[in-house]
Design an enzyme around this catalytic site. Sequence first.
Site, PDB file in Angstrom:
ATOM      1  N   GLY A   9       0.866  -1.178   0.000  1.00 30.36           N
ATOM      2  CA  GLY A   9       0.000   0.000   0.000  1.00 30.36           C
ATOM      3  C   GLY A   9       0.901   1.225   0.000  1.00 30.36           C
ATOM      4  N   GLY A  14       1.743   4.485   3.583  1.00 27.80           N
ATOM      5  CA  GLY A  14       2.765   3.562   3.080  1.00 27.80           C
ATOM      6  C   GLY A  14       3.981   4.290   2.534  1.00 27.80           C
ATOM      7  N   ASP A  34       1.684  -1.422  -4.611  1.00 29.68           N
ATOM      8  CA  ASP A  34       0.310  -0.891  -4.605  1.00 29.68           C
ATOM      9  C   ASP A  34      -0.389  -1.436  -5.845  1.00 29.68           C
ATOM     10  OD1 ASP A  34      -0.975   1.805  -3.002  1.00 29.68           O
ATOM     11  OD2 ASP A  34      -2.006   1.201  -4.853  1.00 29.68           O
ATOM     12  N   ARG A  89     -10.156   6.831   6.706  1.00 32.63           N
ATOM     13  CA  ARG A  89     -11.451   7.439   7.045  1.00 32.63           C
ATOM     14  C   ARG A  89     -11.652   8.758   6.303  1.00 32.63           C
ATOM     15  NH1 ARG A  89     -11.787   8.245  13.344  1.00 32.63           N
ATOM     16  NH2 ARG A  89      -9.515   8.332  13.306  1.00 32.63           N
ATOM     17  N   ASN A 102     -12.135  -2.797   4.318  1.00 38.24           N
ATOM     18  CA  ASN A 102     -10.726  -3.081   4.574  1.00 38.24           C
ATOM     19  C   ASN A 102     -10.473  -4.554   4.901  1.00 38.24           C
ATOM     20  OD1 ASN A 102      -9.958  -0.551   3.913  1.00 38.24           O
ATOM     21  ND2 ASN A 102      -9.480   0.144   5.985  1.00 38.24           N
ATOM     22  N   VAL A 125      -1.223  -1.872   9.855  1.00 39.05           N
ATOM     23  CA  VAL A 125      -1.620  -0.515  10.270  1.00 39.05           C
ATOM     24  C   VAL A 125      -3.010  -0.146   9.753  1.00 39.05           C
ATOM     25  CG1 VAL A 125       0.815   0.152  10.175  1.00 39.05           C
ATOM     26  CG2 VAL A 125      -0.707   0.891   8.352  1.00 39.05           C
ATOM     27  N   ARG A 158       0.910  10.817  20.594  1.00 41.55           N
ATOM     28  CA  ARG A 158      -0.052  11.943  20.591  1.00 41.55           C
ATOM     29  C   ARG A 158      -0.280  12.454  22.016  1.00 41.55           C
ATOM     30  NH1 ARG A 158      -3.980   9.200  16.095  1.00 41.55           N
ATOM     31  NH2 ARG A 158      -3.149  10.349  14.305  1.00 41.55           N
ATOM     32  N   HIS A 182      -7.278   0.695  19.540  1.00 48.52           N
ATOM     33  CA  HIS A 182      -7.047   1.920  18.781  1.00 48.52           C
ATOM     34  C   HIS A 182      -8.413   2.455  18.412  1.00 48.52           C
ATOM     35  CE1 HIS A 182      -4.845   4.769  16.489  1.00 48.52           C
ATOM     36  NE2 HIS A 182      -5.144   4.291  15.307  1.00 48.52           N
TER      37      HIS A 182
HETATM   38  N1  APR Z   1      -3.150  -4.024  -2.450  1.00 48.45           N
HETATM   39  C1  APR Z   1      -2.242  -3.016  -2.378  1.00 48.45           C
HETATM   40  N2  APR Z   1      -2.597  -1.744  -2.162  1.00 48.45           N
HETATM   41  C2  APR Z   1      -3.902  -1.466  -2.043  1.00 48.45           C
HETATM   42  C3  APR Z   1      -4.906  -2.451  -2.116  1.00 48.45           C
HETATM   43  C4  APR Z   1      -4.467  -3.794  -2.340  1.00 48.45           C
HETATM   44  N3  APR Z   1      -5.344  -4.796  -2.414  1.00 48.45           N
HETATM   45  N4  APR Z   1      -6.100  -1.854  -1.945  1.00 48.45           N
HETATM   46  C5  APR Z   1      -5.868  -0.537  -1.778  1.00 48.45           C
HETATM   47  N5  APR Z   1      -4.548  -0.306  -1.840  1.00 48.45           N
HETATM   48  C6  APR Z   1      -3.834   0.980  -1.734  1.00 48.45           C
HETATM   49  C7  APR Z   1      -4.532   2.126  -2.459  1.00 48.45           C
HETATM   50  O1  APR Z   1      -4.311   2.042  -3.866  1.00 48.45           O
HETATM   51  C8  APR Z   1      -3.844   3.321  -1.813  1.00 48.45           C
HETATM   52  O2  APR Z   1      -2.703   3.734  -2.538  1.00 48.45           O
HETATM   53  O3  APR Z   1      -3.785   1.414  -0.380  1.00 48.45           O
HETATM   54  C9  APR Z   1      -3.423   2.800  -0.447  1.00 48.45           C
HETATM   55  C10 APR Z   1      -4.106   3.525   0.701  1.00 48.45           C
HETATM   56  O4  APR Z   1      -3.583   4.797   0.712  1.00 48.45           O
HETATM   57  P1  APR Z   1      -4.397   6.084   1.169  1.00 48.45           P
HETATM   58  O5  APR Z   1      -5.732   6.081   0.544  1.00 48.45           O
HETATM   59  O6  APR Z   1      -3.504   7.256   1.001  1.00 48.45           O
HETATM   60  O7  APR Z   1      -4.654   5.804   2.750  1.00 48.45           O
HETATM   61  P2  APR Z   1      -3.572   5.983   3.946  1.00 48.45           P
HETATM   62  O8  APR Z   1      -3.755   7.310   4.554  1.00 48.45           O
HETATM   63  O9  APR Z   1      -2.240   5.584   3.462  1.00 48.45           O
HETATM   64  O10 APR Z   1      -4.135   4.926   4.981  1.00 48.45           O
HETATM   65  C11 APR Z   1      -3.959   3.528   4.792  1.00 48.45           C
HETATM   66  O11 APR Z   1      -3.894   3.131   7.161  1.00 48.45           O
HETATM   67  O12 APR Z   1      -4.287   4.560   8.973  1.00 48.45           O
HETATM   68  C12 APR Z   1      -4.818   3.562   8.139  1.00 48.45           C
HETATM   69  O13 APR Z   1      -7.171   4.063   8.161  1.00 48.45           O
HETATM   70  C13 APR Z   1      -5.998   4.073   7.377  1.00 48.45           C
HETATM   71  O14 APR Z   1      -6.761   1.939   6.588  1.00 48.45           O
HETATM   72  C14 APR Z   1      -6.049   3.099   6.221  1.00 48.45           C
HETATM   73  C15 APR Z   1      -4.578   2.784   5.967  1.00 48.45           C
END
Ligand code: APR
Length: 320
Positions: A9, A14, A34, A89, A102, A125, A158, A182
């Site tokens: 991710g 990530g 990703d 979120r 998720n 995470v 925090r 959490h």
């Molecule tokens: N395999 C790989 N990557 C994936 C998949 C998958 N099956 N499904 C989604 N993704 C990728 C998305 O393409 C995106 O780039 O996960 C990434 C999520 O990134 P953001 O939307 O920027 O979210 P982020 O803020 O990084 O949070 C990720 O961490 O804190 C937690 O609640 C938050 O569950 C969330 C996670």
Amino acid sequence: MAGKAAVIGAGFYGSTTALRLAEFDLFDEVVLTDIRDGWSEGLALDLNSSRPIIGFETQLTGKTTTPDGQGYEVIEGSDVVIITAGLPRKPGMSRMDLLEVNAKIVRGVAEKVAAFAPDAVVIVVSNPLDEMTRLAQIATGFPHARVMGQAGMLDTARFSFFVAEKLGIPVRDVTTLTLGSHGDTMVPIPSACSVRIDGAARPLAAALSSADIEALVKRTRAGGAEVLALLKTGSAYYAPSAAAAAMAKAVATDSGEVMPVCAWVTGQYGITDVYLGVEAKLGKSGVVEIVERSLTDDEVTQLHEAAEAVRAKSEDVVAM
Ligand code: APR
């Protein structure tokens, strides 16, 4: 140099985690994957180009993966894998609102991790954190000690920052601790909190009124939501990635550091067989040992409530 780390991710969480891991200049290689076509490759190219400026030798590798697992060979041989894939979120959402969507993502990713990096320690995470950690353990089939979640490091940081800000003292002079889940049943541990003022360590209660402490605890519990409400289009990632990277470093260097993490409890505090925020000693094999401290009766009661809330939700997620 100490092996290989993979981050699944490459969103905000990530990519910042990969950056932090690389800048430790500790790993031979940090892999970023990703499902967004070309995104990880682009980030890796950008990150590698920063190496001459920052001065680190860790090689970044980016790879686009497909839902059926193509591309995952890039994580082979990883010592530690951090799962950040999943939706964040939006303002007004609770972490629990992400459960269903998720769960699908984390289950799929965890199965691939098990297939391609069967010896890795996994740090989850994605939210809701405690439930996703349990799901990842089941989906990988890894021993519980090799699957943990990141939450307590972040919540504790925090809390420490809020205390430091309130008192106008350096963050290094503040020690706090949060255990539990959490989310709503996060358990701040005032009995483990202290501040250093004029060179002397004092209990938090000697430096702040109980109303102030209660307000800071409330702010800590809603710390993620506060950031989210300001950002509007995504959730926090700088402090979260600092926490996840610190855990990965402890594992990779076999440091034996004790950190608040989401780990499988086996009788500690009278709680059994559930993933919960507790203090644990981390090393190459993951959670080496859960460290129990003496808590007040009220803190233990709250920890039990948190455990039962996570247990109930984890059963839902496993049945999905
Ligand atoms: N395999 C790989 N990557 C994936 C998949 C998958 N099956 N499904 C989604 N993704 C990728 C998305 O393409 C995106 O780039 O996960 C990434 C999520 O990134 P953001 O939307 O920027 O979210 P982020 O803020 O990084 O949070 C990720 O961490 O804190 C937690 O609640 C938050 O569950 C969330 C996670």
